[in-house]
Design an enzyme around this catalytic site. Structure first.
Site, PDB file in Angstrom:
ATOM      1  N   SER A  97       1.140  -1.269   0.046  1.00  0.00           N
ATOM      2  CA  SER A  97      -0.085   0.000  -0.077  1.00  0.00           C
ATOM      3  C   SER A  97       0.819   1.050   0.054  1.00  0.00           C
ATOM      4  O   SER A  97       2.016   1.089   0.566  1.00  0.00           O
ATOM      5  CB  SER A  97      -0.997  -0.141   1.229  1.00  0.00           C
ATOM      6  OG  SER A  97      -0.247   0.268   2.194  1.00  0.00           O
ATOM      7  N   LYS A  98       0.283   2.306  -0.520  1.00  0.00           N
ATOM      8  CA  LYS A  98       1.276   3.365  -0.968  1.00  0.00           C
ATOM      9  C   LYS A  98       1.473   3.978   0.691  1.00  0.00           C
ATOM     10  O   LYS A  98       2.151   5.100   0.618  1.00  0.00           O
ATOM     11  CB  LYS A  98       0.549   4.514  -1.693  1.00  0.00           C
ATOM     12  CG  LYS A  98      -0.640   4.891  -1.313  1.00  0.00           C
ATOM     13  CD  LYS A  98      -1.074   5.984  -2.604  1.00  0.00           C
ATOM     14  CE  LYS A  98      -2.613   6.476  -2.609  1.00  0.00           C
ATOM     15  NZ  LYS A  98      -3.010   6.719  -3.918  1.00  0.00           N
ATOM     16  N   ARG A  99       0.621   3.675   1.774  1.00  0.00           N
ATOM     17  CA  ARG A  99       1.129   4.401   2.921  1.00  0.00           C
ATOM     18  C   ARG A  99       2.562   3.910   3.478  1.00  0.00           C
ATOM     19  O   ARG A  99       3.068   4.651   4.163  1.00  0.00           O
ATOM     20  CB  ARG A  99       0.015   3.866   3.886  1.00  0.00           C
ATOM     21  CG  ARG A  99      -1.138   4.724   4.051  1.00  0.00           C
ATOM     22  CD  ARG A  99      -1.421   5.750   4.879  1.00  0.00           C
ATOM     23  NE  ARG A  99      -2.413   6.823   4.468  1.00  0.00           N
ATOM     24  CZ  ARG A  99      -3.604   6.782   4.921  1.00  0.00           C
ATOM     25  NH1 ARG A  99      -3.835   6.049   5.994  1.00  0.00           N
ATOM     26  NH2 ARG A  99      -4.459   7.905   4.581  1.00  0.00           N
ATOM     27  N   ASN A 148       4.848   2.137   1.052  1.00  0.00           N
ATOM     28  CA  ASN A 148       5.819   1.901   0.174  1.00  0.00           C
ATOM     29  C   ASN A 148       5.248   2.870  -1.107  1.00  0.00           C
ATOM     30  O   ASN A 148       4.093   2.763  -1.351  1.00  0.00           O
ATOM     31  CB  ASN A 148       5.784   0.517  -0.298  1.00  0.00           C
ATOM     32  CG  ASN A 148       6.935  -0.468  -0.012  1.00  0.00           C
ATOM     33  OD1 ASN A 148       8.168   0.315   0.311  1.00  0.00           O
ATOM     34  ND2 ASN A 148       6.860  -1.571   0.504  1.00  0.00           N
TER      35      ASN A 148
END
Ligand code: GLU
Length: 493
Positions: free
Chosen positions: A253-255, A257
């Site tokens: 998830s962009k949180r 990575n």
């Protein structure tokens, strides 16, 4: 023998995701290895969230990586159009066919009624699902109501008992109970198909023989299988690829990575190394070598070497592999790649207008504008000390700006400024009070060239990354704060 045809079918609703590239790579290898074709289809039936910019970014990101497709919206092909929004007329005909055969039915239920049913089921601790209210309406009556213009969707019928056996090329037979399946909407009130109908119809009409897709789609496989059966079509072979994970094993998830392919491009990774790393996700070469090219991967590709343990997308490992690639490049190519990356005329032309008035010699460029050629910028924490705002408010302001920027679709100076302005107003201060925080976060320095212009030029990936690093530098945001602060976002306009 039929030719192997694989595809990816991304929805153009956000940044080009590394997961899309990963699935594309495996579909490409499978097709190439069997002398088949690889198709790119754009699934843009969600009119609100799909954009042409996002579609273009998908093409650019895949091409940058070296992934080419034989048929697609931009290259054409015999089974077009390859953009679902241009195939609207096709789906209606197939939806009508299912209704005529009694496998689907028009449903006139209002949102209020569906909400009430759901609330009651939840209260009774039942799984929320459609209750079949419109299933028994007389077809002639249903046709009359449709002719009179009454809003409706089309739903598919699903068995209520027994299990669906999903034949997965990696897991063998996976059994999924039918009572987990809802009567899926196939056509929405706007007359557009949902994923389920459009996906099945297109895979069939485009002659797709093998579907390699992410494992997150496995739970809904029974609905697709049922649709093939209703239409009387042969089902493609199914393969559910393991999901990419963060190093802590949670879903990528962009949180945690950066997940956009363009981020890695801007950070200065070599496309071959990135593709090589994606090829290592759940797969290995027969001799276990870590560094290999796309051609080598195609040559040795074998789906049975895919392992189901969730592959970890680890940026440190990627960087290590990238280093291997860089070191082995002929030095001329190494220099040429740097030029391509950021010392190209196009990028320099964006920066030039902002530095021309501020230097007396070219040699002053590096200290002034070096941050245009960096990934992270490592500012001194002291630069974030603020006259008016407490350290907590500073962290909060940066985090709120970051979240707002994460949701920003049209990345330009005006929209970025509007967001910082809105957060300033929310915090009871002015844009000029927040700019002293943005400068060090983005440029690493207390002052530099216009930082709002710089953010536009750096693009969303690097700008967000640097803001995130600044928040981390100041101590990060706790879970509790995340919960509380997220609630504030709605009030910031
Ligand atoms: N449109 C779906 C997606 O965004 C396609 C999934 C599939 O491969 O069927 O991933």
């Amino acid at each position: 023998m039929t030719t192997v045809r694989t595809r990816i079918a991304p929805s153009p609703t956000g940044d080009p995701h590394v997961g899309t590239a990963y699935i594309a790579l495996f579909n490409l290898c499978f097709a190439r290895q069997h002398g088949g074709q690889f198709i790119l289809r754009i699934e843009d039936t969600d009119q609100l969230r799909s954009t042409r910019e996002s579609e273009q970014q998908i093409y650019d990101a895949l091409r940058w990586l070296g992934i080419e497709w034989d048929e697609g919206p931009d290259v054409g092909g015999p089974h077009g159009p390859y953009r679902q929004s241009e195939r609207g007329h096709i789906y209606k005909q197939y939806s009508d066919e299912l209704v005529a055969k009694g496998h689907a039915f028009p449903c006139f239920c209002s949102a209020e009624r569906l909400d009430a049913v759901r609330a009651e089921q939840m209260a009774n601790k039942e799984t929320p699902r459609y209750d079949g209210h419109c299933m028994h309406i007389d077809p002639a009556e249903a046709q009359q109501r449709i002719a009179a213009g009454e809003a409706h969707v089309v739903r598919m019928k699903v068995p209520t008992e027994g299990v669906c056996v999903v034949p997965d090329m990696l897991r063998g037979e996976v059994e999924i109970p039918w009572d987990r399946m809802d009567m899926q909407v196939l056509m929405k009130t706007d007359g557009l198909p949902t994923y389920f109908l459009a996906n099945v119809v297109d895979d069939h009409l485009m002659g797709i023989t093998h579907v390699l897709r992410g494992e997150e789609w496995l739970p809904s496989a029974p609905k697709l299988i049922k649709l093939y059966e209703y239409f009387g079509w042969e089902q493609p072979q199914l393969c559910y690829m393991p999901l990419l994970r963060n190093p802590d094993k949670s879903k990528l998830s962009k949180r945690k990575n950066p997940t956009s392919v363009t981020f890695y491009q801007r950070m200065g990774y070599l496309p071959e190394a990135m593709l090589n790393y994606l090829g290592r996700m759940g797969w290995s070469m027969p001799d276990e070598r870590e560094k290999f090219s796309l051609a080598e991967m195609v040559e040795h590709f074998d789906l049975s070497r895919v392992s189901l343990g969730g592959p970890i997308f680890d940026v440190d490992k990627l960087s290590w592999l990238n280093g291997q690639w860089l070191r082995e490049l002929p030095v001329e190519r190494f220099a040429a790649e740097i030029q391509k990356w950021a010392l190209n005329p196009q990028y320099l032309m964006q920066i030039a207008p902002h530095v021309q008035n501020r230097v007396e010699t070219f040699s002053q460029l590096a200290p002034l504008a070096g941050f245009f050629f960096m990934g992270g910028v490592s500012p001194d924490a002291k630069l974030f000390e603020h006259k008016k705002l407490s350290p907590e408010q500073v962290r909060q302001a940066l985090q709120l700006i970051l979240w707002k920027l994460e949701a920003l679709r049209q990345w330009n100076k005006d929209n970025i400024t509007a967001i910082i302005n809105a957060v300033a107003a929310f915090m009871g201060c002015k844009l000029r009070d927040l700019m002293p925080l943005i400068f060090p976060a983005i440029s690493g320095q207390a002052s530099s060239v216009s930082v709002l212009d710089a953010m536009e030029i750096l693009g969303p990936d690097l700008s967000r990354f640097r803001l995130r690093q600044a928040v981390e530098l100041l101590g990060g945001v706790s879970k509790k704060e995340t919960k509380e602060w997220e609630k504030l976002l709605a009030a910031i306009e």
